[in-house]
Scaffold this active site. Sequence first.
Site, mmCIF file in Angstrom:
data_model
loop_
_atom_site.group_PDB
_atom_site.id
_atom_site.type_symbol
_atom_site.label_atom_id
_atom_site.label_comp_id
_atom_site.label_asym_id
_atom_site.label_seq_id
_atom_site.Cartn_x
_atom_site.Cartn_y
_atom_site.Cartn_z
ATOM 1 N N GLU A 143 23.124 -2.540 18.495
ATOM 2 C CA GLU A 143 21.825 -3.020 18.958
ATOM 3 C C GLU A 143 21.979 -3.561 20.374
ATOM 4 O O GLU A 143 22.837 -4.410 20.637
ATOM 5 C CB GLU A 143 21.303 -4.116 18.035
ATOM 6 C CG GLU A 143 20.109 -4.906 18.562
ATOM 7 C CD GLU A 143 18.928 -4.043 18.970
ATOM 8 O OE1 GLU A 143 18.415 -4.238 20.093
ATOM 9 O OE2 GLU A 143 18.519 -3.173 18.177
ATOM 10 N N ARG B 37 -12.326 -9.942 -16.654
ATOM 11 C CA ARG B 37 -12.061 -10.224 -15.245
ATOM 12 C C ARG B 37 -13.376 -10.392 -14.514
ATOM 13 O O ARG B 37 -14.205 -9.477 -14.494
ATOM 14 C CB ARG B 37 -11.238 -9.105 -14.599
ATOM 15 C CG ARG B 37 -10.729 -9.498 -13.215
ATOM 16 C CD ARG B 37 -9.913 -8.424 -12.542
ATOM 17 N NE ARG B 37 -8.987 -9.017 -11.577
ATOM 18 C CZ ARG B 37 -8.347 -8.346 -10.633
ATOM 19 N NH1 ARG B 37 -8.520 -7.043 -10.512
ATOM 20 N NH2 ARG B 37 -7.534 -8.973 -9.819
ATOM 21 N N CYS C 238 -0.427 -6.502 4.329
ATOM 22 C CA CYS C 238 -0.984 -5.703 5.428
ATOM 23 C C CYS C 238 -2.070 -4.740 4.945
ATOM 24 O O CYS C 238 -2.821 -4.183 5.745
ATOM 25 C CB CYS C 238 0.120 -4.929 6.123
ATOM 26 S SG CYS C 238 0.937 -3.680 5.078
ATOM 27 N N TYR D 114 -18.397 -3.832 -9.494
ATOM 28 C CA TYR D 114 -18.526 -2.715 -10.420
ATOM 29 C C TYR D 114 -19.648 -3.011 -11.423
ATOM 30 O O TYR D 114 -20.295 -4.042 -11.363
ATOM 31 C CB TYR D 114 -17.195 -2.432 -11.109
ATOM 32 C CG TYR D 114 -16.211 -1.681 -10.218
ATOM 33 C CD1 TYR D 114 -16.559 -1.288 -8.928
ATOM 34 C CD2 TYR D 114 -14.937 -1.369 -10.660
ATOM 35 C CE1 TYR D 114 -15.676 -0.600 -8.111
ATOM 36 C CE2 TYR D 114 -14.030 -0.677 -9.840
ATOM 37 C CZ TYR D 114 -14.415 -0.295 -8.574
ATOM 38 O OH TYR D 114 -13.543 0.391 -7.766
ATOM 39 N N CYS E 214 -1.349 -0.360 1.478
ATOM 40 C CA CYS E 214 -1.482 0.203 0.132
ATOM 41 C C CYS E 214 -2.936 0.504 -0.190
ATOM 42 O O CYS E 214 -3.249 1.547 -0.781
ATOM 43 C CB CYS E 214 -0.881 -0.749 -0.905
ATOM 44 S SG CYS E 214 -1.502 -2.444 -0.840
ATOM 45 N N LYS F 277 1.710 -14.081 10.805
ATOM 46 C CA LYS F 277 2.647 -12.999 10.540
ATOM 47 C C LYS F 277 3.928 -13.484 9.846
ATOM 48 O O LYS F 277 4.966 -12.823 9.920
ATOM 49 C CB LYS F 277 3.004 -12.297 11.854
ATOM 50 C CG LYS F 277 1.852 -11.500 12.470
ATOM 51 C CD LYS F 277 1.455 -10.343 11.573
ATOM 52 C CE LYS F 277 0.537 -9.367 12.267
ATOM 53 N NZ LYS F 277 1.209 -8.573 13.282
ATOM 54 N N GLY G 268 -0.125 -9.026 -7.659
ATOM 55 C CA GLY G 268 -0.598 -7.670 -7.395
ATOM 56 C C GLY G 268 0.302 -6.923 -6.447
ATOM 57 O O GLY G 268 1.310 -6.341 -6.830
ATOM 58 N N CYS H 10 3.471 1.909 0.451
ATOM 59 C CA CYS H 10 3.707 0.503 0.767
ATOM 60 C C CYS H 10 4.586 0.432 2.003
ATOM 61 O O CYS H 10 5.580 1.156 2.096
ATOM 62 C CB CYS H 10 4.381 -0.188 -0.424
ATOM 63 S SG CYS H 10 4.911 -1.889 -0.106
ATOM 64 N N GLN I 263 -7.239 -1.918 -18.388
ATOM 65 C CA GLN I 263 -8.513 -2.371 -17.844
ATOM 66 C C GLN I 263 -9.569 -1.282 -18.028
ATOM 67 O O GLN I 263 -9.392 -0.147 -17.586
ATOM 68 C CB GLN I 263 -8.397 -2.721 -16.363
ATOM 69 C CG GLN I 263 -9.684 -3.355 -15.823
ATOM 70 C CD GLN I 263 -9.627 -3.646 -14.341
ATOM 71 O OE1 GLN I 263 -9.697 -2.728 -13.527
ATOM 72 N NE2 GLN I 263 -9.524 -4.912 -13.980
#
Length: 641
Positions: free
Chosen positions: A409, A221, A345, A173, A348, A427, A318, A359, A103
Amino acid sequence: MTIFPKLFSPFKIGSLAIKNRMVMSPMETHLCDKEGFVTEEIIAYYKERILGGVGYITLENTAVEPAGRVNDGMLCIHNDKFIPGLKRLTDSLHTIDGKIVIQLSHAGKEALPYFTNLEPVAPSAIPSPLTKQMPRELSAAEVRSMVNTFAEAAARAVKAGFDGVEIHMAHGYLVNQFLSPESNIRTDDYGGDTHRRSRFAKEIVKSIRKCVPGDYPIICRISADEYTDTGLKLEESKEIAKVLERAGASAIHVSACNYASAFYNIPCYYLEEGCFIHLAESIKSVVKIPVLAVGRIIDPAMAENTLQENKADLIVFGRTLIADPHLPNKVREGQMADIRTCLSCNRCIESISDKRLVCTVNPYLGKEGVSHLQKTARPKKILVVGGGPAGLSAAHLLSTRGHDVTLWEKESQLGGSFRYASMAPKKDPMRKFLDYLINQVKKTDTAVHLNREATEMSIKQFAADAVVLAHGASNIPVEINGTKNNGVLNVKQAFSTAHSLGNTIAIVGGGPEGCELADFLASQGKKITLIEMRRVLGLELVAHPRYHIGERLKKMGAQLHLNTKVTEVGQNYIIISRRRESDQKLEGFDTIIIPTLHQPNNTLAASLQGSVQEVYTIGDAVGGRTALEAVAEGVEIGMKL
């Protein structure tokens, strides 16, 4: 026969022949060096994704000139000196039958002058919505020179062995700034109506086409919708796509947003999966060249349906490939339960500002060249106490490496506090990740015992060679006048008994736990009052979900009191205090909830010193931990022992 036949069918973009329709999105890693040169870490990172089965990789945004760099984690191709390193990268991937497109990018007014030491440039002197920096307007001669800059970068890409180029015309951009009426108010041939604003992009494509082989892929893109009041909208972007096709573009990669709409640009878990597919479908309806769809596409079935319904020709994955580089192979082989689910979330994205990509679910990120599954030469009897993300991660890796592992546990279910966090609306990815962790442990020889609380005596009797304490934090009630005698609940109790809380609820503490509980209860129609001492809700959340949860609570009518302290709690009331204001009594609450303080839980570890040879404490037991830290610490101890 694969259950996703279209997704795993071959395809071509010009001379680029790929084995399936799965494309890796260009995503910054900060694995290059500070000058923008390729490193061995970045080669290992991309090599792992090729081994994972993706059709082709789009190399992260690479600067075509120094003034176009966003930061010192951005690759460069503005000089021939970068070609050898880039060639090492392409050669490494080609030897394992990989395909890679680069890119080409220029940040324009989004470049940071304190980093580049250069004045930011743009089509018009309009400040960046993020940095507020005022750029210098490019002259017409400078615009024509910039066209050559992109073409020269493309010529270097050919020499470096890339299988194609993608021109970054999206996300606010430089090229996008020219295309958008929001950022381009020029009155010369490079501004005005759609076709004049498209001229810069068109000339870049034509100029590149002249200096690359005839069928060499040139992918554009675009942000088909900038999701701002005055920015690009889909109907105009359809015209731009046709301009690019006539100029010689080989494919259109359809994304969305700019810096002013950044909370939607990288869609977190509060936005729907596949949220930009409709944009790709509309662009595909007006061009004959291939179209790539992107935008939180996680479910392979959604990807397959998008292709089957002819909404796009290729699917761009991605963050899912950051989370699990082997997702394509796992999908092809039907190993769906073994996919390490992306949480959306955006840790990253946040980590890029900290100069290193991380991550939440993939602690091996950036360590692709390290063999973490090497069998141990000295198997040990190991007890893991606690079945949350830290304990599960540790137990899985320790058992995989050949240790004799037992996990205790104290609850009737695995998951720890993460199980409650995953109950909040939107979630689902977190529930899937928890299922993944549990399934990975079940696939090993780990002996799992539920309803088994660890004590000093029981641990000593077990006689393990090593004990890993992942038994969670010490949850300390917040000391506010009246909390001890008025039936105040904590977050765990509230999630577990939501049906019996009544309809009018006060939550004291607007951190992540308080916000997500408020969302959970408000979504059930309950009337929520949320009080936070700080000026911002959900401060420990990443910016994207923090923004969206605030908007969700407002839309559901939650009463939000920021910069507000609770001084007293009664049977059905609270008293709040603000600077320069009289105290106020809020009353009529059926239930009052106060999240606990998460403190280090080291009593058990201290009691074992001297009687157990090796004791390690990880996760919340060390102190309040994010899921990212808990998983990483579990893996770290798994590799250490």
